[in-house]
Design a protein around this motif. Structure first.
Motif, PDB file in Angstrom:
ATOM      1  N   PHE A 159      17.154  44.712  10.660  1.00  0.00           N
ATOM      2  CA  PHE A 159      17.405  44.771  12.093  1.00  0.00           C
ATOM      3  C   PHE A 159      16.141  44.630  12.927  1.00  0.00           C
ATOM      4  N   ALA A 160      14.991  44.477  12.256  1.00  0.00           N
ATOM      5  CA  ALA A 160      13.713  44.341  12.964  1.00  0.00           C
ATOM      6  C   ALA A 160      13.502  45.511  13.919  1.00  0.00           C
ATOM      7  N   LEU A 161      13.740  46.722  13.406  1.00  0.00           N
ATOM      8  CA  LEU A 161      13.558  47.956  14.179  1.00  0.00           C
ATOM      9  C   LEU A 161      12.607  48.869  13.401  1.00  0.00           C
ATOM     10  N   PRO A 162      11.301  48.571  13.466  1.00  0.00           N
ATOM     11  CA  PRO A 162      10.334  49.307  12.635  1.00  0.00           C
ATOM     12  C   PRO A 162      10.262  50.796  12.931  1.00  0.00           C
ATOM     13  N   MET A 163      10.653  51.223  14.134  1.00  0.00           N
ATOM     14  CA  MET A 163      10.575  52.632  14.502  1.00  0.00           C
ATOM     15  C   MET A 163      11.885  53.370  14.222  1.00  0.00           C
ATOM     16  N   LEU A 164      12.859  52.693  13.683  1.00  0.00           N
ATOM     17  CA  LEU A 164      14.165  53.298  13.427  1.00  0.00           C
ATOM     18  C   LEU A 164      14.060  54.405  12.378  1.00  0.00           C
TER      19      LEU A 164
END
Length: 411
Positions: A203-208
Protein backbone atom coordinates in the motif's frame (compact mmCIF):
# COMPACT_ATOMS: atom_id res chain seq x y z
CA UNK A 1 -16.01 9.29 18.36
CA UNK A 2 -18.43 6.52 17.33
CA UNK A 3 -18.93 3.81 19.91
CA UNK A 4 -19.64 0.18 19.18
CA UNK A 5 -22.40 0.40 21.78
CA UNK A 6 -25.77 1.80 20.71
CA UNK A 7 -27.57 4.24 23.00
CA UNK A 8 -31.07 2.72 22.85
CA UNK A 9 -30.34 -0.87 23.79
CA UNK A 10 -27.76 -3.26 25.16
CA UNK A 11 -27.20 -4.64 21.66
CA UNK A 12 -23.95 -3.60 20.07
CA UNK A 13 -23.88 -2.09 16.60
CA UNK A 14 -24.50 -3.76 13.28
CA UNK A 15 -21.27 -4.68 11.50
CA UNK A 16 -21.01 -5.16 7.75
CA UNK A 17 -18.43 -7.75 6.65
CA UNK A 18 -17.20 -6.88 3.16
CA UNK A 19 -16.02 -10.03 1.42
CA UNK A 20 -15.60 -11.69 -1.95
CA UNK A 21 -17.06 -15.02 -0.83
CA UNK A 22 -19.38 -16.65 1.69
CA UNK A 23 -19.16 -20.32 2.63
CA UNK A 24 -21.85 -21.51 0.23
CA UNK A 25 -21.89 -23.24 -3.15
CA UNK A 26 -23.59 -20.29 -4.86
CA UNK A 27 -21.44 -17.64 -3.21
CA UNK A 28 -18.01 -18.45 -4.65
CA UNK A 29 -17.47 -21.73 -2.91
CA UNK A 30 -15.55 -22.90 0.10
CA UNK A 31 -12.39 -20.83 0.58
CA UNK A 32 -10.91 -19.50 3.81
CA UNK A 33 -12.32 -15.99 3.38
CA UNK A 34 -15.83 -17.41 2.97
CA UNK A 35 -15.44 -19.72 5.95
CA UNK A 36 -14.31 -16.90 8.22
CA UNK A 37 -17.13 -14.61 7.02
CA UNK A 38 -19.68 -17.31 7.76
CA UNK A 39 -18.12 -18.23 11.10
CA UNK A 40 -18.13 -14.66 12.43
CA UNK A 41 -21.64 -13.96 11.15
CA UNK A 42 -23.11 -17.20 12.51
CA UNK A 43 -21.59 -16.70 15.95
CA UNK A 44 -22.69 -13.13 16.53
CA UNK A 45 -26.09 -13.44 14.82
CA UNK A 46 -26.97 -16.41 17.03
CA UNK A 47 -26.77 -14.25 20.18
CA UNK A 48 -29.62 -12.09 21.49
CA UNK A 49 -27.25 -9.35 22.60
CA UNK A 50 -23.93 -8.25 21.20
CA UNK A 51 -22.67 -7.60 17.71
CA UNK A 52 -24.97 -8.26 14.76
CA UNK A 53 -23.47 -8.99 11.34
CA UNK A 54 -24.51 -8.47 7.72
CA UNK A 55 -22.35 -9.79 4.88
CA UNK A 56 -21.73 -7.44 1.94
CA UNK A 57 -20.46 -9.53 -0.92
CA UNK A 58 -18.94 -8.03 -4.07
CA UNK A 59 -21.13 -10.21 -6.23
CA UNK A 60 -24.01 -8.87 -8.28
CA UNK A 61 -27.57 -10.15 -8.18
CA UNK A 62 -30.09 -8.92 -10.72
CA UNK A 63 -33.22 -9.97 -8.82
CA UNK A 64 -32.67 -9.61 -5.06
CA UNK A 65 -30.27 -7.35 -3.20
CA UNK A 66 -30.60 -9.33 0.03
CA UNK A 67 -30.70 -13.08 0.59
CA UNK A 68 -30.81 -14.90 3.92
CA UNK A 69 -28.28 -17.70 4.39
CA UNK A 70 -28.82 -19.36 7.73
CA UNK A 71 -29.09 -16.53 10.25
CA UNK A 72 -27.11 -14.09 8.10
CA UNK A 73 -28.38 -11.50 5.61
CA UNK A 74 -26.12 -11.45 2.53
CA UNK A 75 -26.30 -8.17 0.62
CA UNK A 76 -25.34 -8.22 -3.05
CA UNK A 77 -24.00 -5.36 -5.14
CA UNK A 78 -26.38 -3.70 -7.54
CA UNK A 79 -26.33 -4.99 -11.11
CA UNK A 80 -25.74 -2.43 -13.83
CA UNK A 81 -28.47 -2.37 -16.45
CA UNK A 82 -28.82 -0.92 -19.93
CA UNK A 83 -29.48 2.78 -19.94
CA UNK A 84 -28.59 5.62 -17.58
CA UNK A 85 -32.04 5.81 -15.97
CA UNK A 86 -32.29 2.09 -15.18
CA UNK A 87 -28.72 2.07 -13.90
CA UNK A 88 -29.35 5.05 -11.63
CA UNK A 89 -32.58 3.51 -10.33
CA UNK A 90 -30.82 0.22 -9.58
CA UNK A 91 -28.04 2.02 -7.69
CA UNK A 92 -30.56 4.08 -5.73
CA UNK A 93 -32.38 0.89 -4.66
CA UNK A 94 -29.05 -0.58 -3.60
CA UNK A 95 -28.19 2.46 -1.45
CA UNK A 96 -31.67 2.47 0.07
CA UNK A 97 -31.31 -1.18 1.04
CA UNK A 98 -27.88 -0.55 2.56
CA UNK A 99 -29.06 2.40 4.62
CA UNK A 100 -32.01 0.43 5.91
CA UNK A 101 -29.58 -2.08 7.43
CA UNK A 102 -28.26 0.60 9.84
CA UNK A 103 -24.66 -0.63 9.61
CA UNK A 104 -22.34 1.26 11.94
CA UNK A 105 -18.98 -0.30 11.07
CA UNK A 106 -17.54 -2.01 7.99
CA UNK A 107 -14.83 -4.68 8.20
CA UNK A 108 -13.23 -6.03 5.05
CA UNK A 109 -12.12 -9.65 4.81
CA UNK A 110 -8.72 -8.87 3.25
CA UNK A 111 -8.81 -6.13 0.58
CA UNK A 112 -9.18 -6.06 -3.18
CA UNK A 113 -10.23 -3.57 -5.83
CA UNK A 114 -13.74 -5.04 -5.95
CA UNK A 115 -14.42 -3.78 -2.42
CA UNK A 116 -13.88 -0.15 -3.30
CA UNK A 117 -17.35 0.49 -4.72
CA UNK A 118 -19.02 -1.03 -1.66
CA UNK A 119 -16.91 1.08 0.70
CA UNK A 120 -17.32 4.26 -1.38
CA UNK A 121 -21.10 3.84 -1.43
CA UNK A 122 -21.15 4.46 2.34
CA UNK A 123 -18.64 7.30 2.68
CA UNK A 124 -19.36 8.16 6.32
CA UNK A 125 -19.39 4.68 7.83
CA UNK A 126 -16.07 3.91 9.56
CA UNK A 127 -14.13 0.95 8.15
CA UNK A 128 -11.50 -1.51 9.29
CA UNK A 129 -9.31 -3.00 6.54
CA UNK A 130 -8.54 -6.46 7.96
CA UNK A 131 -5.65 -7.87 5.93
CA UNK A 132 -5.38 -11.65 5.74
CA UNK A 133 -3.29 -12.57 2.71
CA UNK A 134 -1.83 -9.55 0.90
CA UNK A 135 0.50 -10.95 -1.76
CA UNK A 136 3.68 -9.18 -2.72
CA UNK A 137 5.43 -9.77 -6.03
CA UNK A 138 7.84 -12.07 -4.20
CA UNK A 139 4.88 -14.17 -3.00
CA UNK A 140 3.60 -14.47 -6.56
CA UNK A 141 7.05 -15.50 -7.79
CA UNK A 142 6.95 -18.47 -5.40
CA UNK A 143 3.42 -19.43 -6.40
CA UNK A 144 4.37 -19.44 -10.07
CA UNK A 145 7.04 -22.08 -9.44
CA UNK A 146 4.17 -24.62 -9.26
CA UNK A 147 3.64 -25.46 -12.93
CA UNK A 148 -0.06 -26.33 -12.74
CA UNK A 149 -0.86 -23.21 -10.74
CA UNK A 150 1.04 -20.95 -13.13
CA UNK A 151 -0.35 -22.53 -16.30
CA UNK A 152 -3.98 -23.22 -15.43
CA UNK A 153 -4.98 -21.08 -12.43
CA UNK A 154 -3.07 -17.81 -12.27
CA UNK A 155 -2.40 -17.52 -16.02
CA UNK A 156 -0.72 -14.14 -15.57
CA UNK A 157 2.83 -12.98 -16.07
CA UNK A 158 4.80 -11.25 -13.33
CA UNK A 159 4.33 -7.80 -14.98
CA UNK A 160 0.57 -8.42 -15.03
CA UNK A 161 0.61 -9.43 -11.37
CA UNK A 162 2.68 -6.36 -10.53
CA UNK A 163 0.03 -4.22 -12.23
CA UNK A 164 -2.63 -6.02 -10.19
CA UNK A 165 -0.79 -5.05 -7.00
CA UNK A 166 -0.60 -1.45 -8.23
CA UNK A 167 -4.37 -1.43 -8.85
CA UNK A 168 -4.95 -2.55 -5.27
CA UNK A 169 -2.61 0.16 -3.97
CA UNK A 170 -4.37 2.86 -6.00
CA UNK A 171 -7.73 1.61 -4.74
CA UNK A 172 -6.65 1.94 -1.09
CA UNK A 173 -5.22 5.39 -1.79
CA UNK A 174 -8.54 6.43 -3.37
CA UNK A 175 -10.33 5.20 -0.28
CA UNK A 176 -8.01 7.14 2.03
CA UNK A 177 -8.39 10.30 -0.09
CA UNK A 178 -12.17 10.05 0.13
CA UNK A 179 -11.93 9.44 3.87
CA UNK A 180 -9.90 12.63 4.33
CA UNK A 181 -12.63 14.64 2.58
CA UNK A 182 -15.58 13.06 4.42
CA UNK A 183 -13.79 12.84 7.79
CA UNK A 184 -14.20 9.09 7.75
CA UNK A 185 -12.17 6.79 10.00
CA UNK A 186 -10.17 4.11 8.18
CA UNK A 187 -8.23 1.71 10.37
CA UNK A 188 -5.98 -1.20 9.45
CA UNK A 189 -5.70 -4.57 11.16
CA UNK A 190 -4.01 -7.86 10.34
CA UNK A 191 -4.36 -11.45 11.53
CA UNK A 192 -0.61 -11.89 12.01
CA UNK A 193 2.31 -9.58 12.73
CA UNK A 194 4.27 -11.10 9.84
CA UNK A 195 1.86 -9.31 7.48
CA UNK A 196 2.84 -5.80 8.57
CA UNK A 197 5.90 -5.41 6.24
CA UNK A 198 3.82 -6.71 3.33
CA UNK A 199 1.06 -4.21 4.04
CA UNK A 200 3.51 -1.33 4.16
CA UNK A 201 5.06 -2.45 0.86
CA UNK A 202 1.86 -3.14 -1.07
CA UNK A 203 0.00 0.00 0.00
CA UNK A 204 3.07 2.27 0.01
CA UNK A 205 2.29 3.33 3.60
CA UNK A 206 5.68 3.14 5.36
CA UNK A 207 4.32 4.66 8.60
CA UNK A 208 1.39 2.23 8.83
CA UNK A 209 1.19 0.39 12.17
CA UNK A 210 -1.86 -1.88 12.04
CA UNK A 211 -3.38 -3.58 15.07
CA UNK A 212 -3.19 -7.35 15.50
CA UNK A 213 -6.74 -8.75 15.13
CA UNK A 214 -6.57 -12.55 15.48
CA UNK A 215 -9.13 -14.87 13.91
CA UNK A 216 -11.92 -16.14 16.15
CA UNK A 217 -12.15 -19.96 16.22
CA UNK A 218 -14.75 -21.92 18.15
CA UNK A 219 -13.22 -24.59 20.42
CA UNK A 220 -14.39 -28.21 20.03
CA UNK A 221 -17.93 -28.72 21.31
CA UNK A 222 -16.96 -32.15 22.67
CA UNK A 223 -13.66 -33.78 23.51
CA UNK A 224 -12.30 -36.63 21.34
CA UNK A 225 -9.21 -38.68 22.13
CA UNK A 226 -6.32 -39.07 19.73
CA UNK A 227 -6.50 -42.10 17.45
CA UNK A 228 -4.80 -45.19 18.87
CA UNK A 229 -2.94 -45.58 15.57
CA UNK A 230 -0.95 -42.79 13.90
CA UNK A 231 -3.32 -40.58 11.92
CA UNK A 232 -2.16 -37.75 9.65
CA UNK A 233 -4.51 -35.11 8.27
CA UNK A 234 -4.60 -32.86 5.20
CA UNK A 235 -7.27 -30.16 5.59
CA UNK A 236 -7.94 -27.79 2.71
CA UNK A 237 -8.68 -27.39 -0.97
CA UNK A 238 -7.15 -29.99 -3.27
CA UNK A 239 -5.88 -27.33 -5.64
CA UNK A 240 -2.43 -26.91 -7.23
CA UNK A 241 -1.34 -24.08 -4.90
CA UNK A 242 -1.80 -26.50 -1.97
CA UNK A 243 0.37 -29.21 -3.62
CA UNK A 244 -1.66 -32.09 -2.08
CA UNK A 245 0.33 -34.62 -4.11
CA UNK A 246 3.16 -34.21 -1.55
CA UNK A 247 0.76 -35.53 1.09
CA UNK A 248 -0.22 -38.41 -1.20
CA UNK A 249 3.44 -39.29 -1.70
CA UNK A 250 3.93 -39.40 2.06
CA UNK A 251 1.10 -41.94 2.26
CA UNK A 252 3.08 -44.15 -0.13
CA UNK A 253 6.13 -43.92 2.11
CA UNK A 254 4.29 -44.56 5.40
CA UNK A 255 2.06 -47.51 4.57
CA UNK A 256 1.26 -48.27 8.24
CA UNK A 257 0.02 -44.75 8.97
CA UNK A 258 -3.54 -43.51 8.29
CA UNK A 259 -3.67 -40.52 5.95
CA UNK A 260 -6.96 -38.61 5.84
CA UNK A 261 -7.74 -35.97 3.22
CA UNK A 262 -10.52 -33.53 4.16
CA UNK A 263 -11.39 -31.19 1.32
CA UNK A 264 -12.25 -31.02 -2.33
CA UNK A 265 -10.93 -29.29 -5.41
CA UNK A 266 -12.19 -26.20 -7.21
CA UNK A 267 -10.48 -27.47 -10.37
CA UNK A 268 -11.61 -31.07 -10.98
CA UNK A 269 -10.51 -31.06 -14.63
CA UNK A 270 -6.95 -30.46 -13.51
CA UNK A 271 -6.81 -32.35 -10.23
CA UNK A 272 -9.04 -35.41 -10.63
CA UNK A 273 -6.53 -37.32 -12.75
CA UNK A 274 -3.76 -36.61 -10.21
CA UNK A 275 -5.93 -37.65 -7.27
CA UNK A 276 -7.00 -40.77 -9.17
CA UNK A 277 -3.43 -42.06 -9.28
CA UNK A 278 -3.41 -42.41 -5.48
CA UNK A 279 -6.89 -43.75 -4.75
CA UNK A 280 -5.60 -47.32 -4.70
CA UNK A 281 -3.59 -46.66 -1.53
CA UNK A 282 -5.41 -48.45 1.30
CA UNK A 283 -4.06 -46.09 3.98
CA UNK A 284 -5.11 -42.94 2.10
CA UNK A 285 -8.76 -41.95 2.63
CA UNK A 286 -10.50 -39.13 0.76
CA UNK A 287 -13.28 -37.74 2.95
CA UNK A 288 -14.49 -34.84 0.80
CA UNK A 289 -15.64 -31.62 2.43
CA UNK A 290 -15.84 -32.05 6.21
CA UNK A 291 -17.48 -29.36 8.35
CA UNK A 292 -18.63 -28.52 11.85
CA UNK A 293 -18.44 -31.08 14.63
CA UNK A 294 -17.13 -33.78 12.31
CA UNK A 295 -14.18 -31.59 11.33
CA UNK A 296 -13.44 -30.87 14.99
CA UNK A 297 -13.49 -34.58 15.82
CA UNK A 298 -11.18 -35.33 12.91
CA UNK A 299 -8.72 -32.64 13.99
CA UNK A 300 -8.74 -33.81 17.58
CA UNK A 301 -8.21 -37.46 16.71
CA UNK A 302 -5.35 -36.75 14.30
CA UNK A 303 -1.75 -36.91 15.50
CA UNK A 304 -0.56 -34.17 13.16
CA UNK A 305 -1.78 -31.80 10.47
CA UNK A 306 0.40 -31.59 7.36
CA UNK A 307 0.45 -28.42 5.23
CA UNK A 308 2.11 -28.73 1.82
CA UNK A 309 1.13 -25.36 0.28
CA UNK A 310 3.57 -23.35 -1.80
CA UNK A 311 2.07 -20.19 -0.24
CA UNK A 312 -0.41 -19.30 2.47
CA UNK A 313 -0.78 -16.51 4.95
CA UNK A 314 -1.72 -17.88 8.37
CA UNK A 315 -3.84 -20.91 7.41
CA UNK A 316 -7.17 -21.35 9.14
CA UNK A 317 -6.30 -25.04 9.32
CA UNK A 318 -3.35 -24.16 11.60
CA UNK A 319 -5.61 -22.22 13.93
CA UNK A 320 -8.22 -24.98 14.01
CA UNK A 321 -5.55 -27.63 14.59
CA UNK A 322 -4.02 -25.65 17.45
CA UNK A 323 -7.45 -25.26 19.05
CA UNK A 324 -7.78 -29.05 18.95
CA UNK A 325 -4.31 -29.66 20.41
CA UNK A 326 -2.90 -30.96 17.13
CA UNK A 327 0.65 -29.98 16.05
CA UNK A 328 1.55 -29.19 12.44
CA UNK A 329 4.17 -30.04 9.86
CA UNK A 330 4.64 -27.41 7.18
CA UNK A 331 6.93 -26.38 4.37
CA UNK A 332 7.03 -22.81 3.00
CA UNK A 333 4.42 -21.70 5.56
CA UNK A 334 5.71 -20.51 8.95
CA UNK A 335 3.81 -17.31 9.87
CA UNK A 336 5.11 -15.63 13.02
CA UNK A 337 7.17 -18.82 13.52
CA UNK A 338 3.99 -20.72 14.52
CA UNK A 339 4.72 -23.87 12.48
CA UNK A 340 8.08 -24.24 14.18
CA UNK A 341 6.73 -23.30 17.60
CA UNK A 342 3.81 -25.75 17.50
CA UNK A 343 5.15 -28.41 15.18
CA UNK A 344 7.94 -28.77 12.63
CA UNK A 345 8.80 -26.36 9.83
CA UNK A 346 10.65 -28.32 7.15
CA UNK A 347 11.97 -25.26 5.32
CA UNK A 348 11.23 -23.72 1.96
CA UNK A 349 10.83 -26.06 -1.00
CA UNK A 350 9.73 -24.33 -4.18
CA UNK A 351 8.26 -25.86 -7.31
CA UNK A 352 6.02 -28.92 -7.31
CA UNK A 353 7.73 -30.45 -4.28
CA UNK A 354 7.93 -33.91 -5.83
CA UNK A 355 11.74 -34.00 -5.71
CA UNK A 356 13.48 -36.31 -3.23
CA UNK A 357 14.91 -33.42 -1.23
CA UNK A 358 11.45 -32.01 -0.45
CA UNK A 359 9.85 -35.40 0.16
CA UNK A 360 12.72 -36.47 2.43
CA UNK A 361 12.30 -33.29 4.49
CA UNK A 362 8.58 -33.93 5.01
CA UNK A 363 9.24 -37.62 5.69
CA UNK A 364 11.86 -36.90 8.35
CA UNK A 365 9.52 -34.48 10.10
CA UNK A 366 6.64 -36.96 10.04
CA UNK A 367 8.85 -39.75 11.35
CA UNK A 368 9.94 -37.51 14.25
CA UNK A 369 6.34 -36.56 15.03
CA UNK A 370 5.13 -40.17 15.05
CA UNK A 371 8.04 -41.74 16.92
CA UNK A 372 8.61 -39.12 19.63
CA UNK A 373 5.47 -39.17 21.78
CA UNK A 374 6.69 -36.55 24.26
CA UNK A 375 7.68 -34.17 21.50
CA UNK A 376 4.32 -34.51 19.74
CA UNK A 377 2.20 -34.29 22.90
CA UNK A 378 4.09 -31.26 24.25
CA UNK A 379 3.76 -29.43 20.93
CA UNK A 380 0.04 -30.14 20.82
CA UNK A 381 -0.54 -29.05 24.43
CA UNK A 382 1.34 -25.80 23.87
CA UNK A 383 -0.65 -25.20 20.67
CA UNK A 384 -3.97 -25.71 22.49
CA UNK A 385 -3.00 -23.29 25.28
CA UNK A 386 -1.93 -20.65 22.76
CA UNK A 387 -5.09 -21.07 20.69
CA UNK A 388 -7.44 -20.78 23.65
CA UNK A 389 -5.71 -17.55 24.69
CA UNK A 390 -5.56 -16.09 21.19
CA UNK A 391 -8.39 -17.35 18.98
CA UNK A 392 -11.50 -17.07 21.19
CA UNK A 393 -14.50 -15.03 20.05
CA UNK A 394 -14.27 -13.13 23.34
CA UNK A 395 -10.71 -12.16 22.47
CA UNK A 396 -11.81 -11.15 18.95
CA UNK A 397 -14.53 -8.89 20.32
CA UNK A 398 -12.13 -7.41 22.88
CA UNK A 399 -9.50 -6.72 20.19
CA UNK A 400 -12.17 -5.16 17.98
CA UNK A 401 -13.24 -2.75 20.70
CA UNK A 402 -9.63 -1.89 21.52
CA UNK A 403 -8.89 -1.29 17.86
CA UNK A 404 -11.87 0.97 17.52
CA UNK A 405 -11.08 2.95 20.64
CA UNK A 406 -7.42 3.53 19.73
CA UNK A 407 -7.36 6.99 18.24
CA UNK A 408 -3.74 6.82 17.04
CA UNK A 409 -4.59 4.13 14.52
CA UNK A 410 -6.40 6.57 12.25
CA UNK A 411 -4.65 6.83 8.89
Amino acid sequence: MISLQTKKSSKLCKIGLVTREFFHEELRGFGGFGWMSQSIANFFNSRKNGLAVDVLINKKNCERFIQKHGNTPVIFEYARKNGFFQNSLSYLRYLTNLRSRRIKLLITIDYERGYEEILMSQPRIPAIIWLRDPRTLSDWQKVLTVELEAKHIVKKSLPELEEQIMITKRSVQNLLSQAAVSNRRILFACKGKFLIPKMKEIFALPMLEPIHLPDPILPPSEEVQKSSLPRVLFLGRLDPVKRPWIFFELAKRFSKVEFFVAGRTHFPKIMNSIIGKYRHLSNLKFLGLVQGVEKQKLLQSSWVLVNTSIHESLPLSFEEAFTCGTPVIAGNVNPDNLADRFGIFVGEHLGDGRDEHALDAFSSALEKMIDDDNFRINKGSAARKYAHETYSFENFERHLKTLWETENQIV
